[in-house]
Design an enzyme around this catalytic site. Structure first.
Site, PDB file in Angstrom:
ATOM      1  N   CYS A   1     -89.005 -94.836  81.466  1.00 17.91           N
ATOM      2  CA  CYS A   1     -89.160 -93.461  81.910  1.00 17.91           C
ATOM      3  C   CYS A   1     -90.476 -93.233  82.626  1.00 17.91           C
ATOM      4  CB  CYS A   1     -88.994 -92.479  80.755  1.00 17.91           C
ATOM      5  SG  CYS A   1     -90.112 -92.751  79.409  1.00 17.91           S
TER       6      CYS A   1
ATOM      7  N   ASN B   1     -91.283-109.891  74.504  1.00 20.62           N
ATOM      8  CA  ASN B   1     -92.337-108.899  74.671  1.00 20.62           C
ATOM      9  C   ASN B   1     -91.901-107.478  74.315  1.00 20.62           C
ATOM     10  OD1 ASN B   1     -90.958-109.799  77.223  1.00 20.62           O
ATOM     11  ND2 ASN B   1     -91.719-107.821  77.910  1.00 20.62           N
TER      12      ASN B   1
ATOM     13  N   ALA C   1     -99.289-115.199  83.897  1.00 27.27           N
ATOM     14  CA  ALA C   1     -98.008-115.740  83.441  1.00 27.27           C
ATOM     15  C   ALA C   1     -96.898-115.539  84.471  1.00 27.27           C
ATOM     16  CB  ALA C   1     -97.614-115.116  82.107  1.00 27.27           C
ATOM     17  N   THR C   2     -96.976-114.483  85.246  1.00 25.67           N
ATOM     18  CA  THR C   2     -95.959-114.268  86.279  1.00 25.67           C
ATOM     19  C   THR C   2     -95.974-115.434  87.264  1.00 25.67           C
ATOM     20  OG1 THR C   2     -96.163-111.869  86.074  1.00 25.67           O
ATOM     21  CG2 THR C   2     -95.192-112.705  88.117  1.00 25.67           C
TER      22      THR C   2
ATOM     23  N   ALA D   1    -104.251-115.019  79.959  1.00 23.69           N
ATOM     24  CA  ALA D   1    -105.445-114.675  79.174  1.00 23.69           C
ATOM     25  C   ALA D   1    -105.424-113.241  78.657  1.00 23.69           C
ATOM     26  CB  ALA D   1    -106.698-114.912  80.021  1.00 23.69           C
ATOM     27  N   HIS D   2    -104.890-112.318  79.477  1.00 23.57           N
ATOM     28  CA  HIS D   2    -105.080-110.902  79.102  1.00 23.57           C
ATOM     29  C   HIS D   2    -104.193-110.442  77.950  1.00 23.57           C
ATOM     30  CE1 HIS D   2    -101.647-108.609  81.048  1.00 23.57           C
ATOM     31  NE2 HIS D   2    -101.523-109.738  81.716  1.00 23.57           N
TER      32      HIS D   2
HETATM   33  C1  LIG Z   1     -97.119-110.028  80.162  1.00 31.04           C
HETATM   34  C2  LIG Z   1     -96.058-111.015  80.265  1.00 31.04           C
HETATM   35  C3  LIG Z   1     -95.877-111.758  81.440  1.00 31.04           C
HETATM   36  C4  LIG Z   1     -96.698-111.502  82.688  1.00 31.04           C
HETATM   37  O1  LIG Z   1     -98.016-111.940  82.542  1.00 31.04           O
HETATM   38  P1  LIG Z   1     -99.088-111.606  83.692  1.00 31.04           P
HETATM   39  O2  LIG Z   1    -100.256-112.457  83.345  1.00 31.04           O
HETATM   40  O3  LIG Z   1     -99.379-110.154  83.553  1.00 31.04           O
HETATM   41  O4  LIG Z   1     -98.491-111.969  84.985  1.00 31.04           O
HETATM   42  C5  LIG Z   1     -94.896-112.715  81.450  1.00 31.04           C
HETATM   43  N1  LIG Z   1     -94.131-112.965  80.382  1.00 31.04           N
HETATM   44  C6  LIG Z   1     -94.271-112.272  79.236  1.00 31.04           C
HETATM   45  C7  LIG Z   1     -93.393-112.583  78.073  1.00 31.04           C
HETATM   46  C8  LIG Z   1     -95.233-111.275  79.140  1.00 31.04           C
HETATM   47  O5  LIG Z   1     -95.358-110.582  78.004  1.00 31.04           O
END
Ligand SMILES: *Cc1c(COP(=O)(O)O)cnc(C)c1O
Length: 404
Positions: A328, A153, A73-74, A202-203
């Site tokens: 932290c 998140n 997602a990044t 996916a994760h």
């Molecule tokens: C985890 C997360 C990401 C990043 O996803 P990755 O696959 O780890 O790069 C981006 N946006 C949100 C809202 C997330 O929770």
């Protein structure tokens, strides 16, 4: 009961064994490169990738052809923002987002600001919700993109994607959503909601790490992007590089499970989440809920425990894996920027805990968590003179702390 108990499912999720099963052949016998056009090894991998593309698209009501595979997602967030900004820069230089977005969005916006783009960060209220009137007023004739996440998140708050999509579509502005925490947990439909770009990974849905997707609308309007990664012209030229076929197959399987089991899963998460909240708030006073009371991710519970120190609490409940509202674990002791944007004071932000409930959590684990949290918070508060005063009805904020 296995310990530590995993309640950090917004950070990552355990791979579903059914997903692993689907992936395994693609590491070994079916190892072909999906871009190899001349032999059966390539065809086999391509077929599997195309099936996964369909499965991943179906989760958000998109066609297979509209889905690009990325590393997560990044990357999808970066590609959506930078790709749109670059491609449409002649049209305008203005982007609208919110201060509670993921760092993958915010840091990318900061980078774009350095390059001359202008970014409006909408206000959020104490629940983390945006004001649609303020959004409507924020558009200018230079606005090219609105980016607002589906579910937060940290605090779980949902954004009203349908209403946002109506506003962007009326104005011919593109709408991107970081749907990472939303997919599988809420009704997401790119057609009904007029979403033009959507990121997920996916994760966070019981699939493997290192594989994500970006939905890029093909029709009405056709969205164009300048690629970040150039090369062999994979993924419609928008993201080159040999596809991670085992990962993509796993993503497809995870998406399919999410879609088919969405309803029962949501019920499972809500039941555990509400039990956890009631169990804790039934036994402890001065516990605040962060995020929206109803419009929230079904597995998210973010609580602040007044009169305890967040770090002591996390250490006290060391057999439970959760996240705290202050960073932290990193070098800084800065409170969460999301809680800060909601106006949560530093003391409450420092004492906040994010419980992220997932598919594999059980009732037994939740009951153990309630018991441990109540024990540890009670013990920590026994040492707090402020808590004693608050119990006696003294409003701590009105105390004059001067020494004489
Ligand atoms: C985890 C997360 C990401 C990043 O996803 P990755 O696959 O780890 O790069 C981006 N946006 C949100 C809202 C997330 O929770």
């Amino acid at each position: 009961m296995r310990k530590p108990i995993y309640l950090d499912n917004h950070a990552t999720t355990r791979l579903d064994p059914r997903v692993l099963e689907a992936m395994l052949p693609y590491f070994t016998e079916k190892f072909g490169n999906a871009a190899s056009r001349n032999h059966a090894f390539g065809w086999e991998a391509e077929e599997a990738v195309e099936q996964a593309r369909e499965q991943v698209g179906r989760l958000i009501g998109a066609e297979a052809k509209e889905m690009l595979f990325t590393s997560g997602a990044t990357e999808s967030d970066n590609l959506a923002l930078v790709g749109v900004a670059e491609f449409y820069k002649e049209k305008g230089n203005h982007i609208i987002t919110a201060p509670t977005e993921h760092k993958a969005i915010l840091d990318t916006c900061h980078m774009l600001e350095q390059k001359g783009f202008r970014v409006t960060y909408l206000d959020v209220d104490k629940f983390g919700s945006i004001d649609l009137n303020q959004l409507a007023d924020a558009f200018t004739d230079k606005t090219i993109l609105v980016s607002l996440m589906a579910a937060n998140n940290e605090i779980g708050t949902l954004h009203p994607l349908g209403e946002v999509g109506r506003l962007t579509r009326e104005r011919g502005v593109l709408f991107h959503t970081d749907a990472t925490q939303g997919v599988g947990h809420m009704d997401l439909d790119v057609e009904a909601m007029n979403i033009d770009l959507a990121s997920f990974t996916a994760h966070k849905i019981y699939g493997p790490k290192g594989v994500g997707a970006l939905y890029v609308r093909r029709r009405k309007p056709r969205v164009r992007l300048t690629p970040l990664i150039n090369g062999g012209g994979h993924e419609r030229g928008m993201r080159s590089g040999t596809l991670n076929s085992p990962g993509i197959v796993g993503f497809g399987a995870a998406a399919e499970l999410c879609r088919v089991e969405a309803r029962s899963e949501r019920e499972h998460l809500v039941a555990l989440r509400d039990r956890l909240r009631k169990g804790i708030q039934g036994e402890l006073d001065f516990v605040h809920l962060n995020g929206h009371p109803t419009e929230r991710h079904p597995g998210n519970l973010n609580l602040s425990f007044a009169f305890v120190e967040g770090e002591s609490l996390i250490m006290g409940i060391s057999d439970i894996a959760v996240s705290s509202g202050s960073a932290c674990t990193s070098a800084s002791l800065e409170p969460s920027y999301v809680l800060r944007a909601l106006g949560v004071g530093d003391d409450l932000a420092h004492s906040s805990i994010r419980f992220g409930i997932g598919r594999f959590n059980t009732l037994e684990e939740i009951d153990h968590t309630i018991k441990r949290v109540v024990e540890v918070v009670s013990r920590l508060r026994e040492m707090s003179p402020l808590y004693e005063m608050a119990q006696e009805g003294v409003d701590i904020k009105t105390i004059n702390w001067s020494a004489h």
